[in-house]
Scaffold this active site. Structure first.
Site, PDB file in Angstrom:
ATOM      1  N   GLU A  44       0.817  -1.202   0.000  1.00 32.98           N
ATOM      2  CA  GLU A  44       0.000   0.000   0.000  1.00 32.98           C
ATOM      3  C   GLU A  44       0.858   1.262   0.000  1.00 32.98           C
ATOM      4  O   GLU A  44       0.511   2.259  -0.638  1.00 32.98           O
ATOM      5  CB  GLU A  44      -0.941   0.001   1.200  1.00 32.98           C
ATOM      6  CG  GLU A  44      -2.039  -1.051   1.147  1.00 32.98           C
ATOM      7  CD  GLU A  44      -1.563  -2.451   1.519  1.00 32.98           C
ATOM      8  OE1 GLU A  44      -2.341  -3.404   1.370  1.00 32.98           O
ATOM      9  OE2 GLU A  44      -0.388  -2.599   1.960  1.00 32.98           O
ATOM     10  N   PRO A  76      13.129 -11.860  -0.311  1.00 31.51           N
ATOM     11  CA  PRO A  76      11.986 -12.303   0.501  1.00 31.51           C
ATOM     12  C   PRO A  76      11.054 -11.139   0.814  1.00 31.51           C
ATOM     13  O   PRO A  76      11.470  -9.989   0.905  1.00 31.51           O
ATOM     14  CB  PRO A  76      12.650 -12.837   1.787  1.00 31.51           C
ATOM     15  CG  PRO A  76      14.078 -13.081   1.418  1.00 31.51           C
ATOM     16  CD  PRO A  76      14.406 -12.060   0.371  1.00 31.51           C
ATOM     17  N   GLU A 106      14.467  -1.350  -2.727  1.00 33.70           N
ATOM     18  CA  GLU A 106      15.319  -1.514  -3.901  1.00 33.70           C
ATOM     19  C   GLU A 106      14.845  -2.612  -4.850  1.00 33.70           C
ATOM     20  O   GLU A 106      15.488  -2.865  -5.868  1.00 33.70           O
ATOM     21  CB  GLU A 106      16.755  -1.819  -3.466  1.00 33.70           C
ATOM     22  CG  GLU A 106      17.432  -0.685  -2.719  1.00 33.70           C
ATOM     23  CD  GLU A 106      18.911  -0.936  -2.518  1.00 33.70           C
ATOM     24  OE1 GLU A 106      19.718  -0.112  -2.981  1.00 33.70           O
ATOM     25  OE2 GLU A 106      19.268  -1.967  -1.907  1.00 33.70           O
ATOM     26  N   LEU A 156       3.056  -4.855 -11.623  1.00 32.52           N
ATOM     27  CA  LEU A 156       3.338  -3.734 -12.516  1.00 32.52           C
ATOM     28  C   LEU A 156       4.757  -3.211 -12.369  1.00 32.52           C
ATOM     29  O   LEU A 156       5.286  -2.596 -13.297  1.00 32.52           O
ATOM     30  CB  LEU A 156       2.332  -2.610 -12.270  1.00 32.52           C
ATOM     31  CG  LEU A 156       0.890  -2.949 -12.649  1.00 32.52           C
ATOM     32  CD1 LEU A 156      -0.054  -1.831 -12.239  1.00 32.52           C
ATOM     33  CD2 LEU A 156       0.772  -3.209 -14.150  1.00 32.52           C
ATOM     34  N   GLU A 157       5.372  -3.427 -11.209  1.00 31.79           N
ATOM     35  CA  GLU A 157       6.758  -2.956 -11.040  1.00 31.79           C
ATOM     36  C   GLU A 157       7.710  -3.672 -11.994  1.00 31.79           C
ATOM     37  O   GLU A 157       8.482  -3.006 -12.696  1.00 31.79           O
ATOM     38  CB  GLU A 157       7.184  -3.107  -9.590  1.00 31.79           C
ATOM     39  CG  GLU A 157       6.492  -2.121  -8.659  1.00 31.79           C
ATOM     40  CD  GLU A 157       7.033  -2.160  -7.248  1.00 31.79           C
ATOM     41  OE1 GLU A 157       7.815  -3.080  -6.932  1.00 31.79           O
ATOM     42  OE2 GLU A 157       6.680  -1.271  -6.448  1.00 31.79           O
TER      43      GLU A 157
END
Length: 431
Positions: free
Chosen positions: A68, A275, A318, A344-345
């Site tokens: 979020e 992770p 990162e 989407l990243e």
């Protein structure tokens, strides 16, 4: 009058139940603290005990955790640029969300933990921070919090609102109370028509609900992404690279098995492993070493070393940059019924994407990526592994997926502008 009496009765029963369960919250914080020490910090904030004077001219945004917060980054940055006269406050529930907020905005945005939904704590929180508006990301429906905003004249918005079928079924347990709380919200800005309809099923007035699209499409590619990727490739050389991103505990053994099998065909293959939760950073590094591989980590070595088989990304903020360093990305939380994570990243950074079948938190996005040819969905671990293997071996197919993913992200943008326009009437005059 009858509605007021019913509301008071429902709120009273709900609040009594929460007060009876309050000792459990202490136990929960202690138990989580032993697994993730960051939970030992910020206890007073979780019960809305603050030092110092009350604040003014606060614009408050709540984002429960990392996902979020990431979705809120374009919105918060736009608000910082457009309304520098307002004090921006971001609340989260998890320490990982808090860390992500600090990494994104440092001291330019204040952060505290959202208090438990106890009437006293909610009242102290709202009295101390005095928000001019409450911007709640996605699916956080806390009845006392929403009623408290209404009672104090604070306009509340649910932004980037999503509600899966599973969440809808869960909220129906408290439907008489939640539906009343939901109707106190000024606007539900839904990601999609289906999400909006589910909010109406839960009790929202159809006139409250507008479809603004998904803020995740307005994702900003990190600055100097190309330089970051080139520096990583300088260390990895010409060998193939895949990334296992946002994996959960039950997916870790599967990731080890996939990497072992994939290295049989691609002997120099490097795994970048990120992770989902910080308490798993050390564990996955140990598991990889136990498998007989050379392992280094971002916090210690900064970049993969020449002999590394696995590189653990044990930092926050990162992941998106490291997507650009991989040929193929497996996005976790999808081989078990977690619901998946942000697809989407990797699409925006130009990485071919593979997931498992459990995508109920990203149904629309997954469908659109799949229809565009930018996503491969495996129904189990074997199919996921086969998809990763096929893509590692086929640069042309990867290139087609990358082009399709980037095009979809570009065409999906616009939710940020629509959301900003929606919020303008709620913001106080400039000073």
């Amino acid at each position: 009058m009858r509605k007021d009496l019913i509301e008071r009765l429902l709120r009273g029963l709900y609040s009594v139940a929460l007060y009876l369960l309050a000792p459990v919250t202490v136990y929960h914080l202690i138990w989580r603290g032993f697994r993730q020490p960051a939970y030992f910090r910020g206890w007073l904030e979780r019960y809305a005990v603050y030092r110092g004077p009350a604040q003014t001219r606060t614009l408050w945004l709540h984002a429960v955790s990392v996902g979020e917060v990431n979705a809120a980054i374009p919105l918060v940055n736009a608000l910082r640029r457009g309304r520098p006269d307002l004090r921006l406050l971001v609340t989260t529930i998890t320490p990982t969300g808090a860390d992500r907020a600090r990494a994104a905005w440092s001291d330019s945005v204040e952060h505290v933990y959202l208090p438990y939904d106890l009437p006293g704590a909610v009242g102290r929180f709202l009295k101390h921070h005095q928000p001019c508006a409450a911007l709640i990301m996605e699916t956080e429906l806390w009845p006392n919090l929403l009623f408290g905003c209404r009672d104090r004249g604070i306009p509340a918005y649910i932004l980037n609102a999503r509600l899966s079928e599973r969440s809808l079924r869960g909220y129906r347990v408290l439907a008489p109370l939640v539906s009343r709380a939901l109707r106190t919200v000024r606007t539900v800005a839904a990601q999609s028509h289906a999400d909006g309809q589910r909010f109406v099923e839960l009790g929202a007035d159809p006139r409250q609900v507008v479809e603004t699209g998904n803020l995740k499409f307005d994702v900003s590619v990190p600055d100097a992404l190309e330089d970051f990727a080139q520096e990583c490739h300088r260390h990895t050389g010409e060998r193939p690279v895949w990334i296992a991103a946002s994996t959960h505990e039950d997916e870790e053994a599967v990731t080890v098995a996939m990497h072992r099998h994939l290295r049989e065909r691609f002997p120099g293959l490097l795994l970048l492993w990120a992770p989902r939760h910080p308490e798993r950073f050390r564990v996955v590094a140990e598991n990889a070493r136990s498998a007989g591989w050379q392992v280094s980590t971002r916090s210690r070595a900064r970049w993969p070393q020449p002999g590394d088989d696995v590189f653990v990304i044990d930092t926050l903020g990162e992941l998106m940059s490291f997507y650009a360093c991989a040929d193929v990305a497996f996005v976790g939380g999808s081989l078990q019924p977690i619901g998946g994570h942000n697809l989407l990243e990797p699409a925006a950074t130009g990485t071919a994407i593979v997931t498992g079948p459990h995508l109920h938190n990203f149904v629309e996005i997954a469908q659109r990526l799949d229809d565009a040819g930018a996503l491969r969905i495996g129904q189990d671990a074997e199919q996921v592994e086969a998809a990763v293997e096929r893509l590692l071996a086929d640069p042309a197919e990867r290139a087609q997926m990358v082009a399709a993913g980037r095009a979809l992200v570009e065409t999906g943008r616009g939710a940020l502008a629509r959301t900003m326009a929606l919020l303008q009437p709620a913001l106080p005059p400039r000073q």
